[in-house]
Scaffold this motif. Structure first.
Motif, PDB file in Angstrom:
ATOM      1  N   GLY A  88     -12.695  22.223  -8.610  1.00  0.00           N
ATOM      2  CA  GLY A  88     -12.432  23.427  -7.826  1.00  0.00           C
ATOM      3  C   GLY A  88     -11.075  23.365  -7.146  1.00  0.00           C
ATOM      4  O   GLY A  88     -10.361  24.372  -7.044  1.00  0.00           O
ATOM      5  N   SER A 118      -8.132  26.122  -7.607  1.00  0.00           N
ATOM      6  CA  SER A 118      -7.674  26.932  -6.473  1.00  0.00           C
ATOM      7  C   SER A 118      -6.271  26.565  -6.014  1.00  0.00           C
ATOM      8  O   SER A 118      -5.488  27.442  -5.625  1.00  0.00           O
ATOM      9  N   LEU A 133     -15.137  30.646  -6.854  1.00  0.00           N
ATOM     10  CA  LEU A 133     -13.689  30.731  -7.025  1.00  0.00           C
ATOM     11  C   LEU A 133     -13.337  31.650  -8.192  1.00  0.00           C
ATOM     12  O   LEU A 133     -12.390  32.449  -8.117  1.00  0.00           O
ATOM     13  N   PHE A 155      -5.877  34.844  -6.719  1.00  0.00           N
ATOM     14  CA  PHE A 155      -6.974  35.365  -5.904  1.00  0.00           C
ATOM     15  C   PHE A 155      -6.663  36.732  -5.285  1.00  0.00           C
ATOM     16  O   PHE A 155      -7.294  37.127  -4.307  1.00  0.00           O
TER      17      PHE A 155
END
Length: 623
Positions: free
Chosen positions: A179, A183, A217, A481
Motif C-alpha cells: 500500500g 500511495s 487506496l 488520488f
C-alpha cells in the motif's frame, strides 16, 4: 383464516421468459433490444433489464449458506452485526485518549489510531489507552511501516501488564508495504522478513490481523470495482506466497490478513463485490491449506470505508447522501466493520459536528433500520446473484493476469497496477467532464448561490504525521488520488478567486416548453463554473431580450428556444448583441452550420464536454 392455506397467486398463469421478451420487443417498436435496454458496465460485462429464476441455473452461489465455506453469504450465521469504527490521527496522546473515551460513549465500538512513530514508547501507549477497555472495543493501529514490529511488542507488553486475556482482544496493526508503494511510490521494508517478525510478535493476539490489504487506496484513486477486487485478491495472495515460503503456516497467514475495501456509489455492484470477494478469497486460501485442515482460516476479514473519490467541496451536504448509500450497500453485504467518512473530509479536518453525523449514519442503519438483524438479505436476488457471479468472473481474470505476470508485488514495482488504475481515474474524470458520470451539486444541479469562501481541497499527508513524503525520491510510480470533482472545483474556485463573477442571462423566446427546458439546462450548465445565472419567463422579441440583458449588465447571453425557431431568432439576436457580451445558443440545431457561418461560435448541449467548454469560457471572461 389461520387454517386457510390457499397458495397466493395460484390463479395467475406462469409467464415464460420468451413471452416477456415478445412483449418487450413489441413495446420497443422496432428499436434494438441490446442497444436500448442492455447496460454495458465499466466492469466489462452486460447487465440485462430483467432477470428470472432460470438465470440462477448453473451458478455455484445457489448452494451457499451463511457462515459456511466459501463464505459468499457472509462469515456470520446468527446476525449481520458490524463494528462502527472511527479513526483518530494522534497528535497528542492525552487529547486522543479523551476523544476516544468520548466517542466510545456515542456509539463507536471500533477505534483506529494513527500514531507518530517517533513518539512511540511505553508511556505513550499508557496515555493513549488509559481507561479504554481493550476487551470491549476493537483497537486498530497504524504507524510508519518500519516501526510496526516495535509497536506490536509494545502493545503485547501493555496488554499483559494490564491483565487482559489476549485471546479476547480484537483489532489490527496496519502493516502494508504494498500500500505504501501504491500511495507514495516508496518501498522501505522487506515484506517477508518484517511480516514474519510481526506475526511472531503478535502470535498470542489471535483476534488481531496485522497484514493489511488496503484496497480502499484503489477505490479512492478511481479504480473500477473489478479492478479493486482483482488487485486486492492478488495483493492478499502476495502475502500468502511470501510468508509461506519463509515457513509461516498458511492458516496463520490467512487469519492475519485484513482487507480494507472502499465503497463506491454503485449500490448493487458494491453489494455484489463484497459477496464475490469472500468467495474468491476462500477459494485462494483453500489451495494453500493442507488436506483435512479446517477451512475457517479462509474467512475474509473485511473493513470497509466510504469513498473519498466521490466527495465534493461544493454542496458538501450532498456527501451525506453518497456516504449513506455506500454504507447501506456495505452493511447489507456483511462487512465486519465500517468507517463512514465525514461529509467535510474533502476540504477540512472533520469537525465534531461532521464526525457525529458520520457515526449516526451507521447507527441509523444498525439501531433503527435493523440492518444488523438479517444475514445476507441479497441472497437469492436474481439480479444481485448474477452481478456477484459476473464481478467475480472479471476480478478472477485480473487476478490470474497478475499471477501470470509474476504476482502483485512485481506488477506494482513495475508500475503496471498504478498505470491501469490511473487510466481508470482519467477515464472517470472524462466521464464526469461529459456528465456521463453525475456528481450532484458539482457537474449537475449545482447550488447557484454557493461560494467556497475559505474552503480549499485537502491535501494528503504522511500516515505517520510527517507530511513530507511527497518530496522524497520514489522507488516506483504512485496512484493519482484526484477526486472526481477536483477539476470542476478548480474551475469554480478560479471563477470565485478572480473577483469577477460572470453574469449569464437567459434570452428565452418562442416555444414555451423548449425555452423553459433549455433555460434550465443552460442555468445548470453555466452555474457549474460559478457563474451568476438570470432566468426569465420569456420575451416578445429578440430586441426586447437583448435590451433586458444589457440592462442587467450580462457578460453572457444564452438564446433559449426550439431548434426550428433558432433559424429565425439566432442571427438577429447575435447581430443585435453586437459583441457586447458572449453569445451562446442552447442546443445543436440543424441550422448550426448556417449560424456558425454568421459568426456564432458557442453552442451548449448534452454532447459537449462541459468541463472543457467552461474552461474556454473562463479564459475569455476572466481576463
Amino acid at each position: 383464516m389461520a387454517e386457510n392455506k390457499e397458495k397466493l397467486f395460484s390463479d395467475f398463469p406462469s409467464v415464460s421468459t420468451q413471452e416477456w421478451m415478445d412483449k418487450v420487443t413489441a413495446d420497443l417498436k422496432g428499436a434494438d433490444f441490446e442497444k436500448k435496454l442492455v447496460w454495458r458496465t465499466n466492469e466489462g460485462f452486460n447487465v440485462k433489464p430483467f432477470y428470472r429464476r432460470e438465470d440462477l441455473e448453473g451458478l455455484r452461489i445457489t448452494d451457499a449458506l451463511p457462515g459456511e465455506f466459501p463464505y459468499l453469504r457472509g462469515t456470520k450465521k446468527n446476525d449481520n452485526s458490524w463494528l462502527i469504527r472511527q479513526d483518530i490521527r494522534v497528535e497528542d496522546p492525552a487529547e486522543a485518549n479523551a476523544k476516544a473515551l468520548d466517542i466510545l460513549n456515542r456509539g463507536v465500538d471500533s477505534l483506529g489510531f494513527s500514531i507518530k512513530a517517533k513518539q512511540l514508547d511505553e508511556a505513550y501507549l499508557e496515555t493513549l489507552l488509559k481507561d479504554i477497555c481493550a476487551e470491549c472495543v476493537e483497537l486498530n493501529f497504524s504507524t510508519c511501516q518500519g516501526h510496526v514490529v516495535e509497536l506490536a511488542h509494545l502493545l503485547v507488553a501493555y496488554f499483559k501488564k494490564h491483565g487482559y486475556d489476549l485471546s479476547k482482544l480484537r483489532g489490527s496493526i496496519a502493516y502494508d508495504p504494498l500500500g505504501k508503494m501504491l500511495s507514495k511510490g516508496k518501498e522501505r521494508t522487506l515484506m517477508a522478513e518484517t511480516g514474519k517478525a510481526l506475526l511472531d510478535a503478535t502470535a498470542e493476539l489471535c483476534g488481531y490481523q496485522v497484514l493489511g490489504v488496503d484496497a480502499s487506496l484503489l477505490c479512492n484513486a478511481g479504480a473500477y470495482i473489478y479492478q479493486e477486487l482483482g488487485y486486492a485478491l492478488a495483493w492478499g495472495n502476495e502475502y500468502m506466497n511470501a510468508l509461506t515460503e519463509v515457513g509461516v503456516p498458511a492458516a496463520t497467514v490467512a487469519r492475519n490478513i485484513r482487507f480494507n475495501f472502499g465503497i463506491s456509489s454503485n449500490y448493487f455492484m458494491e453489494i455484489a463485490k463484497f459477496r464475490a470477494a469472500r468467495m474468491l478469497w476462500a477459494d485462494i486460501v483453500e489451495q494453500y491449506l493442507g488436506e483435512g485442515e479446517c477451512k475457517c482460516a479462509a474467512k475474509m476479514h473485511v473493513h470497509a470505508e466510504t469513498s473519498k473519490f466521490n466527495l465534493t467541496l461544493f454542496d458538501s451536504y450532498v456527501n451525506l447522501l453518497r456516504t449513506q448509500t455506500e454504507a447501506m450497500s456495505a452493511a447489507l453485504a456483511g462487512v465486519d466493520s465500517m468507517t463512514v467518512l465525514p461529509f467535510d473530509a474533502a476540504y477540512e479536518t472533520p469537525t465534531e459536528f461532521s464526525e457525529r453525523l458520520a457515526r449516526n449514519q451507521q447507527l441509523l442503519l444498525r439501531e433503527e433500520s435493523h440492518f444488523d438483524k438479517v444475514v445476507d438479505p441479497a441472497g437469492g436476488s436474481y439480479y444481485i446473484e448474477n452481478l456477484t457471479a459476473s464481478i467475480a468472473a472479471q476480478a478472477w481474470k485480473l487476478f490470474l493476469a497478475m499471477e501470470e505476470e509474476g504476482g502483485f508485488y512485481a506488477a506494482v514495482k513495475a508500475g503496471k497496477v498504478q498505470e491501469a488504475v490511473n487510466a481508470s481515474n482519467k477515464a472517470r474524470h472524462e466521464a464526469v467532464a461529459r456528465r456521463k458520470e453525475i456528481l450532484l451539486g458539482t457537474n449537475q444541479y449545482p447550488n447557484f448561490t454557493e461560494l467556497a469562501g475559505e474552503k480549499r481541497p485537502m491535501e494528503a499527508t504522511c500516515c505517520c504525521g510527517g507530511g513530507h513524503e511527497h518530496t522524497c525520491e520514489k522507488d516506483c510510480a504512485s496512484l493519482d488520488f484526484s477526486r472526481a470533482a477536483s477539476q470542476f472545483e478548480a474551475l469554480r474556485l478560479e471563477t470565485e478567486q478572480s473577483g469577477k463573477r460572470p453574469k449569464a442571462f437567459m434570452l428565452t423566446i418562442g416555444n414555451l416548453a423548449m425555452r423553459q427546458a433549455r433555460a434550465q439546462f443552460s442555468c445548470n450548465f453555466l452555474a457549474c463554473a460559478g457563474y451568476e445565472v438570470i432566468d426569465n419567463l420569456g420575451f416578445a422579441s429578440v430586441q426586447e431580450g437583448i435590451d433586458a440583458a444589457m440592462a442587467a449588465k450580462a457578460d453572457i447571453v444564452v438564446l433559449c428556444s426550439s431548434d426550428d425557431e433558432y433559424a429565425e431568432y439566432a442571427i438577429p439576436a447575435f447581430q443585435a448583441l453586437a459583441g457586447r457580451a458572449m453569445f451562446i445558443v442552447a442546443g445543436a440545431p440543424a441550422c448550426m452550420d448556417e449560424l456558425k457561418a454568421a459568426g456564432i461560435e458557442n453552442f451548449i448541449h448534452v454532447r459537449v464536454n462541459v468541463l472543457e467548454t467552461l474552461r474556454e469560457y473562463n479564459k475569455q471572461l476572466l481576463k
